[in-house]
Design a protein around this motif. Structure first.
Motif, PDB file in Angstrom:
ATOM      1  N   CYS A  71       0.818  -1.217   0.000  1.00 57.62           N
ATOM      2  CA  CYS A  71       0.000   0.000   0.000  1.00 57.62           C
ATOM      3  C   CYS A  71       0.853   1.270   0.000  1.00 57.62           C
ATOM      4  O   CYS A  71       0.320   2.373  -0.121  1.00 57.62           O
ATOM      5  CB  CYS A  71      -0.899   0.043   1.235  1.00 57.62           C
ATOM      6  SG  CYS A  71      -1.981  -1.350   1.390  1.00 57.62           S
ATOM      7  N   GLN A  72       2.151   1.106   0.179  1.00 55.55           N
ATOM      8  CA  GLN A  72       3.003   2.302   0.269  1.00 55.55           C
ATOM      9  C   GLN A  72       2.908   3.152  -0.991  1.00 55.55           C
ATOM     10  O   GLN A  72       2.814   2.627  -2.094  1.00 55.55           O
ATOM     11  CB  GLN A  72       4.458   1.896   0.488  1.00 55.55           C
ATOM     12  CG  GLN A  72       4.795   1.791   1.942  1.00 55.55           C
ATOM     13  CD  GLN A  72       6.269   1.529   2.173  1.00 55.55           C
ATOM     14  OE1 GLN A  72       7.064   1.498   1.234  1.00 55.55           O
ATOM     15  NE2 GLN A  72       6.619   1.326   3.424  1.00 55.55           N
ATOM     16  N   THR A  73       2.947   4.440  -0.782  1.00 57.72           N
ATOM     17  CA  THR A  73       2.716   5.377  -1.883  1.00 57.72           C
ATOM     18  C   THR A  73       3.729   6.501  -1.823  1.00 57.72           C
ATOM     19  O   THR A  73       3.942   7.091  -0.755  1.00 57.72           O
ATOM     20  CB  THR A  73       1.294   5.971  -1.738  1.00 57.72           C
ATOM     21  OG1 THR A  73       0.360   4.892  -1.756  1.00 57.72           O
ATOM     22  CG2 THR A  73       0.961   6.928  -2.868  1.00 57.72           C
ATOM     23  N   GLN A  74       4.344   6.792  -2.953  1.00 55.81           N
ATOM     24  CA  GLN A  74       5.303   7.898  -3.022  1.00 55.81           C
ATOM     25  C   GLN A  74       4.586   9.136  -3.558  1.00 55.81           C
ATOM     26  O   GLN A  74       3.822   9.033  -4.514  1.00 55.81           O
ATOM     27  CB  GLN A  74       6.438   7.573  -4.003  1.00 55.81           C
ATOM     28  CG  GLN A  74       7.063   6.210  -3.845  1.00 55.81           C
ATOM     29  CD  GLN A  74       8.037   6.178  -2.693  1.00 55.81           C
ATOM     30  OE1 GLN A  74       8.679   7.185  -2.405  1.00 55.81           O
ATOM     31  NE2 GLN A  74       8.107   5.042  -2.031  1.00 55.81           N
ATOM     32  N   VAL A  75       4.887  10.270  -2.958  1.00 55.54           N
ATOM     33  CA  VAL A  75       4.333  11.529  -3.485  1.00 55.54           C
ATOM     34  C   VAL A  75       5.442  12.558  -3.656  1.00 55.54           C
ATOM     35  O   VAL A  75       6.557  12.365  -3.179  1.00 55.54           O
ATOM     36  CB  VAL A  75       3.200  12.088  -2.589  1.00 55.54           C
ATOM     37  CG1 VAL A  75       2.012  11.148  -2.550  1.00 55.54           C
ATOM     38  CG2 VAL A  75       3.688  12.377  -1.175  1.00 55.54           C
ATOM     39  N   LEU A  76       5.093  13.663  -4.325  1.00 50.52           N
ATOM     40  CA  LEU A  76       6.040  14.758  -4.583  1.00 50.52           C
ATOM     41  C   LEU A  76       7.394  14.243  -5.057  1.00 50.52           C
ATOM     42  O   LEU A  76       8.411  14.427  -4.370  1.00 50.52           O
ATOM     43  CB  LEU A  76       6.191  15.638  -3.338  1.00 50.52           C
ATOM     44  CG  LEU A  76       5.015  16.555  -2.993  1.00 50.52           C
ATOM     45  CD1 LEU A  76       5.351  17.433  -1.799  1.00 50.52           C
ATOM     46  CD2 LEU A  76       4.609  17.437  -4.179  1.00 50.52           C
ATOM     47  N   ASN A  77       7.395  13.623  -6.213  1.00 48.06           N
ATOM     48  CA  ASN A  77       8.641  13.095  -6.804  1.00 48.06           C
ATOM     49  C   ASN A  77       9.400  12.183  -5.855  1.00 48.06           C
ATOM     50  O   ASN A  77      10.617  12.307  -5.704  1.00 48.06           O
ATOM     51  CB  ASN A  77       9.573  14.236  -7.217  1.00 48.06           C
ATOM     52  CG  ASN A  77       9.094  14.874  -8.488  1.00 48.06           C
ATOM     53  OD1 ASN A  77       8.541  14.183  -9.353  1.00 48.06           O
ATOM     54  ND2 ASN A  77       9.282  16.187  -8.603  1.00 48.06           N
ATOM     55  N   SER A  78       8.672  11.340  -5.186  1.00 55.10           N
ATOM     56  CA  SER A  78       9.272  10.375  -4.250  1.00 55.10           C
ATOM     57  C   SER A  78      10.026  11.025  -3.102  1.00 55.10           C
ATOM     58  O   SER A  78      10.904  10.410  -2.497  1.00 55.10           O
ATOM     59  CB  SER A  78      10.208   9.414  -4.986  1.00 55.10           C
ATOM     60  OG  SER A  78       9.515   8.763  -6.005  1.00 55.10           O
TER      61      SER A  78
END
Ligand SMILES: Cc1cc2nc3c(=O)[nH]c(=O)nc-3n(C[C@H](O)[C@H](O)[C@H](O)COP(=O)(O)O)c2cc1C
Length: 387
Positions: A71-78
């Motif tokens: 479920c892990q999610t990267q945001v803002l260019n990781s």
């Protein structure tokens, strides 16, 4: 004899429990919308109208063996990792829900759940104290946490004070600026008038208590002469980008043209939001707006992070938003219900409920990874169009 506490299994249970605990004036302040509250209702209804079309015979056992990774999610260019694609929306005055700790309780839960808390300009605890608590919790209790703080900015009429807020957010190690743009004037929230909404003694918007102590959105009695600037325009977004190195995210976009404009102005993200139905009534529900914006942006959508909030109450709602192309969602009221019911523990439980529901929805839809949610063609929209 005390009434037995209801089993708190889902967000609606927390809502009902919070309702029975909070004074009516505060419950109404949190729960209601503007005018006839049609947008408030529509936000939730629009999610429910989307039907899921699950895929089967896919090995999804890794969800059980390694319950968090998928479920892990990267945001803002990781530059940030969420334990699942759900963040805490900025909401005002958490001490109304939990007088003793307010935002300090919320931030503890954000750290424990490895998610981002977007702190409101109108927080009832000063942004520096929240940042200190965040730092302390990670250091002492949750060294593995990937939680971050973002700062939600209301652009004030006084640009010097606006700039001060931005500089303080930078100094306090907030990682992004979320500029709310759907609040040029406050929506018509009739419950404020009916209840003669008044802030309890000692609770105020701490970040706005400037040196001269008169620059606050809320006085002792609710005032409508808020210092938020109705003249706010795209020029100001350029100005803010020129004075900060923080990523800028615009919150309160509904129209596809505005989403395009946001890309043109070089911001890093947008939050599709109608302020939880508290501003323009009969505004489109946000999940419908997300769909329209995705279609309008075409391939350009990959240039920015697109988030959505409003009416997210179940893990399946989160899954639907991701399937439509959102990077992550934000939740507002569910956090306030958790806070009112049981402080930091309540917020943590609310986030865990959403996470477990989301994980289950992924499994039942045959999704091993977040990417599968986007690829698997899972949605039936309005029983007409198919993605
Ligand atoms: C009581 C309350 C206070 C809010 N205060 C703010 C705020 O200070 N700044 C802001 O950008 N949005 C604010 N919002 C809007 C939320 O960030 C978010 O858009 C909305 O709550 C999402 O809808 P939901 O409550 O259905 O999850 C507030 C919403 C509520 C319910």
């Amino acid at each position: 004899m005390d009434k037995p506490q209801r089993l708190l299994l889902n967000i609606e249970d927390y809502h009902q429990q919070a309702k029975s605990k909070l004074p009516a004036m505060i419950y109404d302040f949190y729960s209601t919308g503007s005018d006839d509250q049609l947008t408030l209702i529509d936000n939730e209804r629009a999610f429910r109208q989307i039907k899921l079309r699950p895929k089967v015979l896919i090995d999804v056992s890794s969800h059980s063996t390694n319950n968090s990774i998928n479920c892990q999610t990267q945001v803002l260019n990781s530059t940030a990792t969420l334990s699942f694609p759900c963040m805490i929306a900025p909401t005002a005055l958490h001490r109304l829900a939990n007088n003793e700790h307010g935002e300090l309780a919320t931030v503890r839960a954000a750290v424990a759940c490895s998610t981002i808390m977007c702190v409101s300009t109108n927080a009832s605890v000063d942004m520096k104290r929240i940042a200190d608590e965040h730092h302390q919790q990670i250091r002492m209790n949750y060294p593995q946490s990937t939680s971050q703080l973002w700062f939600q900015l209301y652009v004030l009429k006084n640009r010097r004070n606006t700039q001060k807020l931005i500089e303080r957010a930078e100094e306090c190690n907030y990682k992004a600026l979320v500029i709310t743009v759907d609040h040029c004037e406050q929506g018509n929230r009739e419950c404020y008038i009916r209840n003669n909404f008044t802030l309890p003694n000692g609770i105020q918007a701490e970040n706005l208590m400037d040196d001269d102590n008169d620059n606050t959105e809320f006085g002792k009695t609710y005032r409508s002469d808020i210092p938020i600037d109705a003249a706010l325009s795209w020029k100001d977004i350029d100005w803010i980008r020129s004075i900060t190195s923080l990523p800028v995210i615009i919150k309160g976009i509904i129209h596809p043209d505005d989403a395009r404009e946001a890309i043109r102005h070089g911001v890093q993200g947008i939050i599709i939001s109608n302020h939880g139905g508290r501003q323009l009534d009969t505004c489109q529900g946000t999940i419908d707006a997300l769909r329209d914006i995705m279609i309008a942006l075409g391939n350009d959508k990959d240039q920015i992070d697109i988030y959505v909030d409003g009416g997210i109450r179940r893990g399946t709602d989160i899954l639907k938003a991701i399937a439509l192309g959102a990077k992550a969602v934000l939740v507002g009221r569910p956090i306030l219900w958790g806070l009112a019911v049981d402080g930091a523990q309540g917020v943590q439980s609310v986030l865990n409920i959403l996470k477990n529901e989301f994980r289950l929805a992924m499994m039942l839809c045959g999704c091993q990874t977040i990417e599968d949610i986007r690829k698997n063609n899972l949605l039936i929209l309005d029983n007409r169009s198919k993605l």
